[in-house]
Design a protein around this motif. Structure first.
Motif, PDB file in Angstrom:
ATOM      1  N   TYR A   1      -4.679  15.388  -5.896  1.00  0.00           N
ATOM      2  CA  TYR A   1      -3.677  14.855  -6.455  1.00  0.00           C
ATOM      3  C   TYR A   1      -2.533  14.158  -5.268  1.00  0.00           C
ATOM      4  O   TYR A   1      -1.822  13.269  -5.219  1.00  0.00           O
ATOM      5  CB  TYR A   1      -3.070  14.525  -7.613  1.00  0.00           C
ATOM      6  CG  TYR A   1      -4.121  14.268  -9.047  1.00  0.00           C
ATOM      7  CD1 TYR A   1      -3.733  13.032  -8.603  1.00  0.00           C
ATOM      8  CD2 TYR A   1      -5.292  15.062  -9.420  1.00  0.00           C
ATOM      9  CE1 TYR A   1      -5.168  12.502 -10.252  1.00  0.00           C
ATOM     10  CE2 TYR A   1      -5.434  14.918 -10.470  1.00  0.00           C
ATOM     11  CZ  TYR A   1      -5.718  13.633 -10.569  1.00  0.00           C
ATOM     12  OH  TYR A   1      -6.738  13.261 -11.930  1.00  0.00           O
ATOM     13  N   ALA A   2      -1.675  15.116  -4.859  1.00  0.00           N
ATOM     14  CA  ALA A   2      -0.864  15.136  -4.333  1.00  0.00           C
ATOM     15  C   ALA A   2      -1.434  14.422  -2.533  1.00  0.00           C
ATOM     16  O   ALA A   2      -0.105  13.427  -2.058  1.00  0.00           O
ATOM     17  CB  ALA A   2      -0.003  15.862  -3.621  1.00  0.00           C
TER      18      ALA A   2
ATOM     19  N   GLN B   1      -3.873  12.683  -2.136  1.00  0.00           N
ATOM     20  CA  GLN B   1      -4.766  11.560  -2.293  1.00  0.00           C
ATOM     21  C   GLN B   1      -3.252  10.109  -2.563  1.00  0.00           C
ATOM     22  O   GLN B   1      -3.167   9.001  -2.051  1.00  0.00           O
ATOM     23  CB  GLN B   1      -5.047  11.330  -3.816  1.00  0.00           C
ATOM     24  CG  GLN B   1      -5.587   9.996  -3.686  1.00  0.00           C
ATOM     25  CD  GLN B   1      -5.836   9.606  -5.767  1.00  0.00           C
ATOM     26  OE1 GLN B   1      -5.869   9.305  -6.500  1.00  0.00           O
ATOM     27  NE2 GLN B   1      -7.685  10.641  -5.541  1.00  0.00           N
ATOM     28  N   LEU B   2      -1.760  10.541  -2.999  1.00  0.00           N
ATOM     29  CA  LEU B   2      -0.298  10.056  -3.089  1.00  0.00           C
ATOM     30  C   LEU B   2      -0.299   9.741  -1.720  1.00  0.00           C
ATOM     31  O   LEU B   2       0.094   8.511  -1.160  1.00  0.00           O
ATOM     32  CB  LEU B   2       0.198  10.300  -3.655  1.00  0.00           C
ATOM     33  CG  LEU B   2       1.417   9.611  -4.256  1.00  0.00           C
ATOM     34  CD1 LEU B   2       1.304   8.425  -4.703  1.00  0.00           C
ATOM     35  CD2 LEU B   2       2.149  10.752  -4.773  1.00  0.00           C
ATOM     36  N   SER B   3      -0.275  10.373  -1.142  1.00  0.00           N
ATOM     37  CA  SER B   3       0.082  10.271   0.963  1.00  0.00           C
ATOM     38  C   SER B   3      -0.454   9.891   1.381  1.00  0.00           C
ATOM     39  O   SER B   3      -0.185   8.850   2.085  1.00  0.00           O
ATOM     40  CB  SER B   3       0.191  11.906   1.338  1.00  0.00           C
ATOM     41  OG  SER B   3       1.239  12.669   0.563  1.00  0.00           O
TER      42      SER B   3
ATOM     43  N   SER C   1      -2.889   7.167   0.756  1.00  0.00           N
ATOM     44  CA  SER C   1      -2.635   6.388  -0.393  1.00  0.00           C
ATOM     45  C   SER C   1      -1.208   5.056   0.503  1.00  0.00           C
ATOM     46  O   SER C   1      -1.405   3.790   1.027  1.00  0.00           O
ATOM     47  CB  SER C   1      -2.546   6.169  -1.649  1.00  0.00           C
ATOM     48  OG  SER C   1      -4.130   7.026  -2.282  1.00  0.00           O
ATOM     49  N   LEU C   2      -0.430   6.150  -0.280  1.00  0.00           N
ATOM     50  CA  LEU C   2       1.210   5.501   0.284  1.00  0.00           C
ATOM     51  C   LEU C   2       1.046   4.952   1.962  1.00  0.00           C
ATOM     52  O   LEU C   2       1.696   4.186   1.720  1.00  0.00           O
ATOM     53  CB  LEU C   2       2.266   6.186  -0.485  1.00  0.00           C
ATOM     54  CG  LEU C   2       2.690   6.636  -1.824  1.00  0.00           C
ATOM     55  CD1 LEU C   2       4.302   7.227  -2.006  1.00  0.00           C
ATOM     56  CD2 LEU C   2       2.463   4.880  -2.361  1.00  0.00           C
TER      57      LEU C   2
ATOM     58  N   THR D   1       8.635   3.824  -6.739  1.00  0.00           N
ATOM     59  CA  THR D   1       8.151   3.693  -5.659  1.00  0.00           C
ATOM     60  C   THR D   1       7.845   2.485  -5.096  1.00  0.00           C
ATOM     61  O   THR D   1       7.400   2.615  -3.443  1.00  0.00           O
ATOM     62  CB  THR D   1       6.813   4.330  -5.636  1.00  0.00           C
ATOM     63  OG1 THR D   1       6.565   5.189  -7.027  1.00  0.00           O
ATOM     64  CG2 THR D   1       5.267   4.645  -4.865  1.00  0.00           C
TER      65      THR D   1
ATOM     66  N   VAL E   1       9.284  10.660  -4.409  1.00  0.00           N
ATOM     67  CA  VAL E   1       8.732  10.995  -5.142  1.00  0.00           C
ATOM     68  C   VAL E   1       9.021  11.887  -6.430  1.00  0.00           C
ATOM     69  O   VAL E   1       9.310  12.715  -5.732  1.00  0.00           O
ATOM     70  CB  VAL E   1       7.250  10.928  -4.646  1.00  0.00           C
ATOM     71  CG1 VAL E   1       6.061  11.007  -6.046  1.00  0.00           C
ATOM     72  CG2 VAL E   1       6.399   9.626  -3.591  1.00  0.00           C
TER      73      VAL E   1
ATOM     74  N   THR F   1       5.248  14.123 -10.666  1.00  0.00           N
ATOM     75  CA  THR F   1       4.158  13.453 -10.198  1.00  0.00           C
ATOM     76  C   THR F   1       4.073  14.867  -8.942  1.00  0.00           C
ATOM     77  O   THR F   1       4.881  14.856  -7.623  1.00  0.00           O
ATOM     78  CB  THR F   1       4.655  12.414  -8.926  1.00  0.00           C
ATOM     79  OG1 THR F   1       4.778  11.273  -9.933  1.00  0.00           O
ATOM     80  CG2 THR F   1       3.478  11.862  -8.657  1.00  0.00           C
TER      81      THR F   1
ATOM     82  N   GLU G   1       3.852  15.629  -5.609  1.00  0.00           N
ATOM     83  CA  GLU G   1       4.012  15.046  -3.884  1.00  0.00           C
ATOM     84  C   GLU G   1       4.363  16.038  -2.975  1.00  0.00           C
ATOM     85  O   GLU G   1       4.401  17.265  -3.283  1.00  0.00           O
ATOM     86  CB  GLU G   1       4.719  13.784  -3.636  1.00  0.00           C
ATOM     87  CG  GLU G   1       4.544  13.104  -2.372  1.00  0.00           C
ATOM     88  CD  GLU G   1       5.221  13.757  -1.428  1.00  0.00           C
ATOM     89  OE1 GLU G   1       4.720  13.609  -0.205  1.00  0.00           O
ATOM     90  OE2 GLU G   1       6.031  15.006  -1.719  1.00  0.00           O
TER      91      GLU G   1
END
Length: 264
Positions: free
Chosen positions: A66-67, A69-71, A73-74, A131, A214, A218, A220
């Motif tokens: 998930y971390a 994916q977040l990095s 995507s952002l 965010t 973040v 969550t 990250e």
């Protein structure tokens, strides 16, 4: 095969593996990355926990997915929201010149005059962890490079004799933009985009580590590293894993756009 090609393929392979890990793992797993199990706190690597668990008993494999994916995507959307205004304003400045070019260049120089981290902190200080503000703050600092490069490249293209010939033949500015300028910008913008995405990934992790990016719970990569510092002696792998992922993400992007010596 050239060494440069081998490195590019290596970068593509690393990036694809990381993307598969980041985006496929959450789809095939029904584990909540924030679900705590204090009875399994700081468990080592096992068949149940591929990367062990953190101090709250949360599955590190899932949280890292998930971390990542977040990095990614952002960083992608930050790069996208930097490249679009950067190119549009750069081409506009080169085309129009005069007061428009001077005003845009002055504004970009003002952005560059402020330390990037300070500018970001000023923006996100209104709502730490927001965010959207984080996205806007990073985009505000990163669009300038796209503006300056696209402006310089467009001005170089516009003075070419074939552009003058195209104008004399009656072709519109839109035709010149679509057929000559955009293709001329494509290669250098792709290269600049990968460097910008690398910068965004590192910046996101740094800001989260400082406590203004973040926010927990969550997952990250940056805030995970800081959260695990008290457990370094007992579980150094907890810090090593998010650090390695940041390193591999940036490395893969750099390898893909490696323009080094193409000789064997």
């Amino acid at each position: 095969m050239h060494k440069i090609t081998n490195l590019k393929y290596l970068g593509i392979i690393i990036l694809n593996l990381l993307l598969l890990f980041a985006f496929i793992t959450p789809l095939i797993s029904n584990i909540d990355p924030n679900e705590q199990d204090l009875m399994n706190s700081l468990v080592g690597i096992s068949s149940q926990y591929f990367f062990g668990t953190d101090q709250f008993g949360r599955d590190m494999f899932i949280r890292l997915a998930y971390a990542t994916q977040l990095s990614v995507s952002l960083a992608f959307f930050i790069t996208l929201s930097s490249i679009i205004p950067g190119i549009l304003l750069g081409v506009l400045a080169a085309y129009k010149g005069g007061i428009i070019e001077k005003s845009l260049t002055l504004f970009s120089d003002m952005i560059l005059a402020l330390p990037g981290l300070l500018l970001i902190l000023l923006v996100i200080s209104f709502s730490p962890g927001n965010t959207i503000l984080l996205h806007l703050a990073l985009s505000l600092t990163l669009w300038v490079e796209f503006y300056k490069v696209s402006r310089a490249k467009t001005k170089t293209i516009l003075i070419q004799p074939y552009i003058e010939a195209t104008k004399l033949l009656g072709f519109s500015s839109f035709y010149i933009l679509r057929k000559e300028i955009i293709p001329g910008l494509y290669g250098i913008m792709i290269t600049l985009s990968t460097f910008t995405m690398s910068t965004a990934i590192i910046s996101l992790s740094t800001l989260s580590a400082l406590g203004v990016g973040v926010q927990p719970p969550t997952s990250e990569l940056g805030n995970m590293i800081v959260d695990f510092l008290p457990y370094f002696d007992d579980r150094p792998l907890l810090i090593a894993l998010p650090t390695i992922i940041i390193f591999l993400l940036v490395l893969s992007l750099q390898l893909i756009t490696n323009k080094g010596n193409k000789n064997v």
